[in-house]
Design an enzyme around this catalytic site. Structure first.
Site, PDB file in Angstrom:
ATOM      1  N   ASP A 116      38.101  38.044  47.991  1.00  0.00           N
ATOM      2  CA  ASP A 116      37.280  39.242  47.781  1.00  0.00           C
ATOM      3  C   ASP A 116      35.805  38.984  48.038  1.00  0.00           C
ATOM      4  OD1 ASP A 116      36.827  37.598  45.632  1.00  0.00           O
ATOM      5  OD2 ASP A 116      37.143  39.136  44.100  1.00  0.00           O
ATOM      6  N   LYS A 167      32.236  32.781  33.368  1.00  0.00           N
ATOM      7  CA  LYS A 167      31.838  34.051  32.733  1.00  0.00           C
ATOM      8  C   LYS A 167      31.031  33.806  31.446  1.00  0.00           C
ATOM      9  CE  LYS A 167      34.349  35.925  35.927  1.00  0.00           C
ATOM     10  NZ  LYS A 167      35.695  35.608  36.168  1.00  0.00           N
TER      11      LYS A 167
HETATM   12  N1  GDD Z   1      47.228  34.012  45.218  1.00  0.00           N
HETATM   13  C1  GDD Z   1      46.598  34.224  44.073  1.00  0.00           C
HETATM   14  N2  GDD Z   1      47.284  34.102  42.901  1.00  0.00           N
HETATM   15  N3  GDD Z   1      45.289  34.561  44.093  1.00  0.00           N
HETATM   16  C2  GDD Z   1      44.680  34.795  42.913  1.00  0.00           C
HETATM   17  C3  GDD Z   1      45.330  34.697  41.675  1.00  0.00           C
HETATM   18  C4  GDD Z   1      46.706  34.320  41.666  1.00  0.00           C
HETATM   19  O1  GDD Z   1      47.370  34.227  40.639  1.00  0.00           O
HETATM   20  N4  GDD Z   1      44.436  34.993  40.692  1.00  0.00           N
HETATM   21  C5  GDD Z   1      43.276  35.295  41.326  1.00  0.00           C
HETATM   22  N5  GDD Z   1      43.428  35.181  42.660  1.00  0.00           N
HETATM   23  C6  GDD Z   1      42.437  35.458  43.682  1.00  0.00           C
HETATM   24  C7  GDD Z   1      41.861  36.866  43.613  1.00  0.00           C
HETATM   25  O2  GDD Z   1      42.629  37.783  44.374  1.00  0.00           O
HETATM   26  C8  GDD Z   1      40.507  36.677  44.230  1.00  0.00           C
HETATM   27  O3  GDD Z   1      40.572  36.718  45.642  1.00  0.00           O
HETATM   28  C9  GDD Z   1      40.138  35.271  43.792  1.00  0.00           C
HETATM   29  O4  GDD Z   1      41.351  34.607  43.442  1.00  0.00           O
HETATM   30  C10 GDD Z   1      39.182  35.237  42.594  1.00  0.00           C
HETATM   31  O5  GDD Z   1      39.698  36.055  41.567  1.00  0.00           O
HETATM   32  P1  GDD Z   1      38.814  37.195  40.883  1.00  0.00           P
HETATM   33  O6  GDD Z   1      39.683  37.860  39.899  1.00  0.00           O
HETATM   34  O7  GDD Z   1      38.128  38.022  41.904  1.00  0.00           O
HETATM   35  O8  GDD Z   1      37.801  36.276  40.089  1.00  0.00           O
HETATM   36  P2  GDD Z   1      36.297  36.572  39.702  1.00  0.00           P
HETATM   37  O9  GDD Z   1      35.553  37.262  40.780  1.00  0.00           O
HETATM   38  O10 GDD Z   1      36.271  37.195  38.357  1.00  0.00           O
HETATM   39  O11 GDD Z   1      35.721  35.066  39.517  1.00  0.00           O
HETATM   40  C11 GDD Z   1      35.919  34.091  40.525  1.00  0.00           C
HETATM   41  O12 GDD Z   1      35.066  34.319  41.635  1.00  0.00           O
HETATM   42  C12 GDD Z   1      33.644  34.245  41.348  1.00  0.00           C
HETATM   43  C13 GDD Z   1      32.914  34.479  42.655  1.00  0.00           C
HETATM   44  O13 GDD Z   1      33.180  35.752  43.110  1.00  0.00           O
HETATM   45  C14 GDD Z   1      35.623  32.711  39.909  1.00  0.00           C
HETATM   46  O14 GDD Z   1      35.989  31.753  40.855  1.00  0.00           O
HETATM   47  C15 GDD Z   1      34.144  32.569  39.536  1.00  0.00           C
HETATM   48  O15 GDD Z   1      33.882  31.250  39.096  1.00  0.00           O
HETATM   49  C16 GDD Z   1      33.292  32.860  40.751  1.00  0.00           C
HETATM   50  O16 GDD Z   1      31.899  32.804  40.411  1.00  0.00           O
HETATM   51 MG    MG Z   2      36.116  38.331  42.462  1.00  0.00          MG
END
Ligand code: GDD
Ligand code: MG
Length: 364
Positions: A116, A167
């Site tokens: 994303d 977070k």
């Molecule tokens: N295949 C798969 N399986 N992908 C996953 C899974 C899973 O079980 N869980 C999450 N993802 C994918 C999501 O689709 C996304 O592309 C990515 O991993 C990160 O998940 P988000 O849910 O978007 O996390 P976030 O935005 O709250 O936090 C993450 O991203 C931030 C940067 O945008 C973390 O990595 C933070 O540390 C980071 O700062």
């Molecule tokens: Mg994200």
């Protein structure tokens, strides 16, 4: 941009495509988050084009939510000039678990990306940094004003990671450098990730590697970066691309006043369109409509008489009645907006007439 230098083994990529994009709901109720349209093309297409530009042609999609939507659209990747492999999870395995599930395809240094994020990071430069540091893991770091929605990463003066806080509450914020969700990894670190078990990079593998004293580095960069996983950020990404604040390898840059129409668009001569705007095929724009970019209109939309649109992204098949006023909005596929309605700072979908709020107004 540097290309990944030869003769090293070609870099493979794993894109994490999981979760349901809860913060983009109800827009993503039927659509996996990375398939949401950005300038009328699925977001993931932009990511694939970006990787291909770095000659990263071998891409593994680690999928957990509605994998068939992505597999049916992209197939083997041939139409995009890349080779796609799918590693599908029976149940969500978390970020590290999803990569572990793709381990059989990974025999060399590889890049893993959250599905994303939109970025212009120079992967070749990051790879040179990773090799220079002899790191087992390198985490791209980007600077944000408010790190609370992300994972903060503390490093020492050499760039070695000291601590992660995922977070953090405002009182726990010690740096504005956050994990950008782009990693270079040596496949050997996957031995620490349990098989077929939900396990995260952020709270599992990375802190464990620090405990074990393994070399984990942070690579700060200043290029464009955005996590499009909230309505505000999604709208901002579309606008930034329209205004050339961000650049996608997939589409030609628009200049400020460009109005870019796909085929079979009908625009009444009395309608006024001020760019930048992208208008999808078979749209019909009625008399005295006023469209002021940045605006994206998906294919098959109908914009009624004297309707005004400003800073908006409309998905496919949206029908807008006469005299409507929309500003700072996202309108989901096949939504109908009744005549004379007004929507400001909102998200509207057919199944959810209740309008979700867009908190930060886009300004430029
Ligand atoms: N295949 C798969 N399986 N992908 C996953 C899974 C899973 O079980 N869980 C999450 N993802 C994918 C999501 O689709 C996304 O592309 C990515 O991993 C990160 O998940 P988000 O849910 O978007 O996390 P976030 O935005 O709250 O936090 C993450 O991203 C931030 C940067 O945008 C973390 O990595 C933070 O540390 C980071 O700062
Ligand atoms: Mg994200």
């Amino acid at each position: 941009m540097n290309w990944i230098e030869r003769p090293s083994a070609p870099l493979k990529a794993v894109i994490l495509v999981g979760g349901e994009g809860t913060r983009l709901r109800p827009l993503t109720y039927w659509t996996p988050k990375p398939m949401v349209p950005v300038l009328n093309r699925p977001f993931l297409e932009h990511t694939i084009a970006y990787l291909k530009n770095y000659r990263v042609n071998n891409i593994i999609l680690a999928l957990s939510y509605r994998p068939e939507v992505i597999q049916n659209y992209f197939g083997d990747g041939n139409n995009w000039g890349v080779q796609l492999t799918y590693a599908v999870e029976d149940n969500p395995l978390g970020t590290a678990g999803a990569v572990k599930n793709a381990e059989r395809y990974l025999d060399n240094t590889f890049v893993a990306l959250n599905g994303d994020i939109f970025t212009e990071i120079d992967i070749a430069d990051m790879l040179a940094f990773h090799r220079g540091k002899k790191a087992k893991v390198t985490i791209a770091l980007t600077w944000v004003d408010n790190p609370c929605a992300f994972g903060i990463v503390e490093t020492d003066s050499e760039g070695k990671v000291k601590r992660f806080v995922e977070k953090p509450s405002p009182s726990r914020v010690t740096t504005n450098w956050i994990n950008a969700g782009i990693y270079l990894l040596e496949p050997e670190v996957l031995k620490y990730v349990p098989t077929n078990t939900h396990y995260m990079f952020e709270k599992g593998l990375f802190p464990l590697l620090l405990e074990l004293g393994e070399p984990v580095y942070g690579y700060p960069f200043s290029g464009y970066w955005l996590d499009m996983g909230t309505p505000e950020q999604y709208l901002h990404l579309n606008c930034d691309l329209l205004l050339s604040k961000a650049k996608s390898t997939l589409v030609n840059s628009l200049s400020k006043d460009d109005v870019c129409c796909d085929k079979d668009v009908i625009i009444h001569p009395s309608a006024e369109i001020v760019g930048p705007a992208v208008i999808g095929s078979k749209c019909r724009i009625e008399q005295k409509a006023y469209i002021k970019g940045p605006v994206v209109i998906g294919p098959d939309c109908h914009i009624g008489d004297s309707t005004s649109l400003e800073v908006a992204v409309l998905w496919e098949g949206v029908k807008i009645g006469a005299g409507v006023s929309l500003k700072q909005c996202i309108i989901g596929t096949n939504t109908k907006i009744e005549a004379s309605d007004q929507v400001i700072n909102g998200v509207v979908t057919p199944a959810h007439t209740k309008v979700a709020q867009i908190k930060n107004t886009y300004s430029w």
